[in-house]
Motif scaffolding. Structure first.
Motif, PDB file in Angstrom:
ATOM      1  N   THR A 173       0.749  -1.276   0.053  1.00  0.00           N
ATOM      2  CA  THR A 173       0.029   0.079  -0.147  1.00  0.00           C
ATOM      3  C   THR A 173       1.010   1.296   0.020  1.00  0.00           C
ATOM      4  N   ARG A 174       2.008   1.174   0.254  1.00  0.00           N
ATOM      5  CA  ARG A 174       3.150   2.128   0.441  1.00  0.00           C
ATOM      6  C   ARG A 174       4.246   1.952  -0.616  1.00  0.00           C
ATOM      7  N   PRO A 175       4.776   3.006  -1.251  1.00  0.00           N
ATOM      8  CA  PRO A 175       5.870   2.681  -2.110  1.00  0.00           C
ATOM      9  C   PRO A 175       7.160   2.078  -1.164  1.00  0.00           C
ATOM     10  N   SER A 176       7.864   1.509  -1.895  1.00  0.00           N
ATOM     11  CA  SER A 176       9.073   1.174  -1.296  1.00  0.00           C
ATOM     12  C   SER A 176      10.469   1.524  -2.093  1.00  0.00           C
ATOM     13  N   ILE A 177      11.198   2.145  -1.541  1.00  0.00           N
ATOM     14  CA  ILE A 177      12.281   2.857  -2.529  1.00  0.00           C
ATOM     15  C   ILE A 177      12.959   1.643  -3.197  1.00  0.00           C
ATOM     16  N   ALA A 178      13.279   0.811  -2.724  1.00  0.00           N
ATOM     17  CA  ALA A 178      13.781  -0.448  -3.907  1.00  0.00           C
ATOM     18  C   ALA A 178      12.946  -0.611  -4.906  1.00  0.00           C
ATOM     19  N   ARG A 179      11.494  -0.840  -4.681  1.00  0.00           N
ATOM     20  CA  ARG A 179      10.807  -1.137  -5.819  1.00  0.00           C
ATOM     21  C   ARG A 179      10.530  -0.024  -6.750  1.00  0.00           C
ATOM     22  N   VAL A 180      10.454   1.329  -6.052  1.00  0.00           N
ATOM     23  CA  VAL A 180      10.465   2.497  -7.316  1.00  0.00           C
ATOM     24  C   VAL A 180      11.625   2.729  -8.043  1.00  0.00           C
ATOM     25  N   TYR A 181      12.794   2.597  -7.447  1.00  0.00           N
ATOM     26  CA  TYR A 181      14.126   2.671  -8.079  1.00  0.00           C
ATOM     27  C   TYR A 181      14.284   1.568  -8.947  1.00  0.00           C
TER      28      TYR A 181
ATOM     29  N   ALA B 262       2.576   4.779  -8.754  1.00  0.00           N
ATOM     30  CA  ALA B 262       1.872   6.272  -8.629  1.00  0.00           C
ATOM     31  C   ALA B 262       2.897   7.317  -8.289  1.00  0.00           C
ATOM     32  N   LEU B 263       3.911   7.058  -7.096  1.00  0.00           N
ATOM     33  CA  LEU B 263       5.009   7.588  -7.077  1.00  0.00           C
ATOM     34  C   LEU B 263       5.918   8.037  -8.192  1.00  0.00           C
ATOM     35  N   TYR B 264       6.332   6.733  -8.841  1.00  0.00           N
ATOM     36  CA  TYR B 264       7.191   6.872 -10.193  1.00  0.00           C
ATOM     37  C   TYR B 264       6.507   7.754 -11.114  1.00  0.00           C
ATOM     38  N   ARG B 265       5.267   7.892 -11.234  1.00  0.00           N
ATOM     39  CA  ARG B 265       4.546   8.924 -12.166  1.00  0.00           C
ATOM     40  C   ARG B 265       4.882  10.414 -11.732  1.00  0.00           C
ATOM     41  N   GLN B 266       4.618  10.564 -10.474  1.00  0.00           N
ATOM     42  CA  GLN B 266       4.785  11.805  -9.842  1.00  0.00           C
ATOM     43  C   GLN B 266       6.214  12.328 -10.165  1.00  0.00           C
ATOM     44  N   ILE B 267       7.153  11.566 -10.129  1.00  0.00           N
ATOM     45  CA  ILE B 267       8.831  11.894 -10.148  1.00  0.00           C
ATOM     46  C   ILE B 267       8.968  12.237 -11.652  1.00  0.00           C
ATOM     47  N   VAL B 268       8.671  11.244 -12.471  1.00  0.00           N
ATOM     48  CA  VAL B 268       8.922  11.380 -13.845  1.00  0.00           C
ATOM     49  C   VAL B 268       8.216  12.631 -14.595  1.00  0.00           C
ATOM     50  N   GLU B 269       7.076  13.017 -13.760  1.00  0.00           N
ATOM     51  CA  GLU B 269       6.355  14.117 -14.440  1.00  0.00           C
ATOM     52  C   GLU B 269       7.361  15.475 -14.117  1.00  0.00           C
TER      53      GLU B 269
ATOM     54  N   PHE C  82       9.195  13.151  -2.789  1.00  0.00           N
ATOM     55  CA  PHE C  82       9.482  11.793  -2.399  1.00  0.00           C
ATOM     56  C   PHE C  82       9.237  11.889  -0.749  1.00  0.00           C
ATOM     57  N   LYS C  83       9.381  13.159  -0.247  1.00  0.00           N
ATOM     58  CA  LYS C  83       9.290  13.035   1.307  1.00  0.00           C
ATOM     59  C   LYS C  83       8.251  12.513   1.714  1.00  0.00           C
ATOM     60  N   PRO C  84       6.882  12.717   1.550  1.00  0.00           N
ATOM     61  CA  PRO C  84       5.746  12.099   2.321  1.00  0.00           C
ATOM     62  C   PRO C  84       6.015  10.670   2.617  1.00  0.00           C
TER      63      PRO C  84
END
Ligand SMILES: C[S@@+](CC[C@H](N)C(=O)[O-])C[C@H]1O[C@@H](n2cnc3c(N)ncnc32)[C@H](O)[C@@H]1O
Length: 281
Positions: A20-28, A43-50, A219-221
């Protein structure tokens, strides 16, 4: 505990994995084109590449840097023992594959504390006698160095290379980051090496500062301790060690082969990842 079937793509989810929460290992890993991720990661990936479409290039450049570092350490520095701390999910060219291509006897121990990494890491290495995985918190250096997976393979009377790639910017307090590096260095014999890659924020009001600050805010949240640092701050992590040429530089400036190897990045994005290799005198 028994693995459960996930609602997110139907695969089995090992115990301890929070989808339910992003993992830095998986996002990377997603930045590297990996497949082991969930909607929270995407979802976090999309926010970052935007805001930073070059993020996958940075992740790839970090892996290329790591490949050059391992090849240098195995071939030129004759290092035959590696401790890869904060190793991440297995990807295309892992530390043991690069190092053992040079010498199959090279010993490699991976360390990570993310449940997704632990599951995949242990599965990947079942048949490799020269490679181990330790599920441990790399900030507890004493615990890492006494893990059975570590003591089984690593001889601390001979030089060791400790790799801390893209992980120390998850330590908020620079004193803590310095303490961790110093504790690893103190435990190793003379002639050992430490390699560090680190996210940068120049904090100088420049466009690069604006971009790094915007990425940090996204990333911070999820990863509140994330702390990119200035190159001058990162340099202090190597206090007491001898930097290998060319010193602390942008990752793609570290012993790249030809100018064609350099990524085509907009100026603001070209200075946000630095790394160095240092030898314990
Ligand atoms: C961005 S990934 C980098 C992976 C790999 N080192 C690389 O450079 O390609 C950071 C990794 O560090 C791990 N990590 C973060 N904090 C850690 C800690 N305190 N102990 C162990 N692993 C940690 C994460 O789980 C993740 O797998």
């Amino acid at each position: 505990m028994v693995a459960e079937r996930g609602s997110d793509g139907g695969g089995l989810i090992a115990p301890g994995i929070d989808t339910t929460r992003p993992s830095i290992a998986r996002v990377y890993d997603l930045f590297l084109g990996g497949k082991d991720n969930y909607e929270s990661d995407r979802a976090l990936y999309r926010q970052i590449v935007e805001i930073a479409p070059e993020t996958p290039v940075w992740a790839r450049e970090n892996r290329r840097w790591l490949g050059r570092v391992i090849a240098y350490l195995a071939r030129q520095a004759r290092i035959s023992q590696f401790l890869d701390a904060g190793s991440g999910l297995p990807t295309a060219e892992n530390t043991h594959q690069i190092a053992q291509r040079h010498d199959p006897e090279v010993k490699v121990v991976y360390v990570d504390n993310d449940p997704s990494v632990i599951t995949h890491g242990q599965a990947l290495l079942v048949d490799n006698e020269s490679t181990q995985f330790a599920a441990a918190d790399l900030t507890d250096v004493c615990q890492v160095l006494t893990e059975p997976a570590v003591t089984k393979l690593i001889d601390f009377d001979r030089p060791v290379a400790v790799l801390l790639a893209m992980v120390l910017h998850h330590i908020e307090d620079i004193q803590d980051a310095r303490r961790i590096v110093a504790e690893y260095a103190d435990a190793l014999p003379s002639g050992s090496y430490l390699a560090i890659s680190h996210a940068v924020n120049p904090r100088d009001g420049s466009e690069a500062d604006g971009l790094a600050t915007a990425i940090e805010a996204r990333f911070k949240p999820f990863f509140p301790t994330l702390t990119p640092r200035t190159p001058a701050e990162i340099a202090t992590l190597f206090d007491g060690l001898d930097l290998v040429d060319p010193g602390l530089v942008r990752l793609f400036d570290w012993r790249h082969q030809t100018d064609e190897d350099l990524p085509d990045l907009r100026p603001a994005a070209a200075h946000l990842l630095y790394g160095a290799v240092a030898r314990k005198p």
